[in-house]
Design an enzyme around this catalytic site. Structure first.
Site, PDB file in Angstrom:
ATOM      1  N   TYR A 102     -14.671 -32.225  41.652  1.00 16.99           N
ATOM      2  CA  TYR A 102     -14.988 -31.078  42.511  1.00 16.99           C
ATOM      3  C   TYR A 102     -15.220 -29.825  41.670  1.00 16.99           C
ATOM      4  CZ  TYR A 102     -14.128 -27.065  45.552  1.00 16.99           C
ATOM      5  OH  TYR A 102     -14.233 -25.859  46.197  1.00 16.99           O
ATOM      6  N   GLU A 124     -11.335 -23.364  53.689  1.00 17.73           N
ATOM      7  CA  GLU A 124     -10.529 -22.338  53.027  1.00 17.73           C
ATOM      8  C   GLU A 124      -9.516 -21.750  54.001  1.00 17.73           C
ATOM      9  OE1 GLU A 124     -10.282 -21.810  50.007  1.00 17.73           O
ATOM     10  OE2 GLU A 124     -12.106 -22.619  49.116  1.00 17.73           O
ATOM     11  N   TRP A 132      -5.203 -26.232  47.476  1.00 15.44           N
ATOM     12  CA  TRP A 132      -6.561 -26.724  47.718  1.00 15.44           C
ATOM     13  C   TRP A 132      -6.622 -28.240  47.576  1.00 15.44           C
ATOM     14  CZ3 TRP A 132     -10.634 -26.443  50.272  1.00 15.44           C
ATOM     15  CH2 TRP A 132     -11.788 -27.142  49.908  1.00 15.44           C
TER      16      TRP A 132
END
Length: 295
Positions: A102, A124, A132
């Site tokens: 990612y 988010e 995350w």
């Protein structure tokens, strides 16, 4: 007669005692105890002799201080090379394959479509208070749950859909974070985008993506953070975006959430200055039509 015999016996006994005392005091006399001690000592000396002989016959490897120093230096050099080959984000991805991929192929690259930006803004928002990595491992579950972040389809989701999501059993990457407020915010924000499309975006001729990109004048910002401790968590641009979205009814869009979206989608380039990733991003920006901003 009896007296004479008695005197004879006493004399004989005295002679025997004297003889025994003489023997004990003689330097060549060895008692049984001394014999045992001497034998043990002899066995010990023999064992020591054998060990010494074996030690002399064993080949010795002489290692010079120079060769030892070279070996240590070589190991240190290898360690330094391994460390320098790691990406700057390795300290928090910790070698996680999905997370590394990612960061290498998505984070910091421009995204402009309404769908991509709606997805990122939603994820988010879901991350608030979490890591995350937690959301990344559940990203496919979010895509399935929210119709691949199709704005129109999300707008049509009902309260019964929310209840179904909240009552879904299980855990792990197949299940999204069951936070009612965050789930409702995705549907609410889809409705706000749809409303903007029908009103102000229709008048301005903009897409939702173009509206968001206007907060950086449609030019990515190349930052020059010297270290991660210097890196911002929010900026004037993300604060302005937050105010504009809040004014239009969006939820879970604080300045930090907006800035995280901006980092991930290429609005800002936040690789540490002069890192491999920063240098590569700079090369791409120098070829970008429309230019970029450097700070």
């Amino acid at each position: 007669m009896v007296v004479g015999v008695g005197i004879f016996l006493v004399a004989a006994l005295s002679l025997l005692v004297a003889t025994h005392s003489l023997l004990l005091s003689h330097p060549l006399y060895i008692s049984r105890k001394d014999i045992m001690s001497s034998a043990a000592a002899a066995r010990g000396r023999a064992a020591a002799t054998r060990m010494a002989a074996a030690s002399k016959s064993r080949p010795r490897v002489k290692r010079s201080s120079t060769s030892a120093g070279k070996s240590t230096s070589k190991k240190q050099k290898t360690a330094n090379e391994d460390a320098s080959s790691l990406s700057w984000y390795h300290f928090f991805t910790k070698g996680d394959e999905e997370y590394d991929l990612y960061m290498a192929e998505e984070w910091g690259f421009e995204k402009r479509s309404d769908r991509d930006l709606f997805e990122k803004l939603s994820l988010e928002g879901a991350q608030a208070g979490l890591s995350w990595k937690t959301i990344l491992t559940k990203r496919e579950a979010y895509r399935r749950t929210f119709h691949n972040f199709d704005v129109d389809k999300c707008t049509n989701m009902k309260s019964s859909d929310i209840t179904k999501i909240l009552e879904t059993e299980g855990s792990g990457p197949e299940i999204i974070v069951r936070h009612k407020g965050k789930i409702e915010s995705v549907i609410n924000n889809a409705k706000m985008i749809q409303k903007m499309r029908k009103e102000e975006l229709k008048e301005s001729g903009q897409t939702f993506g173009e509206f968001l990109w206007s907060f950086v004048d449609d030019k990515p910002i190349l930052n020059s953070w010297k270290s991660l401790t210097d890196m911002a968590s929010k900026t004037e641009e993300s604060e302005a975006m937050r105010k504009a979205l809040k004014k239009r009814g969006f939820r879970f869009v604080g300045p930090t959430t907006c800035y995280s979206m901006m980092q991930a989608c290429g609005f800002v380039i936040d690789h540490p200055v002069n890192s491999n990733e920063w240098n590569e991003a700079k090369k791409l920006l120098e070829k970008r039509p429309g230019g970029y901003q450097k700070r």
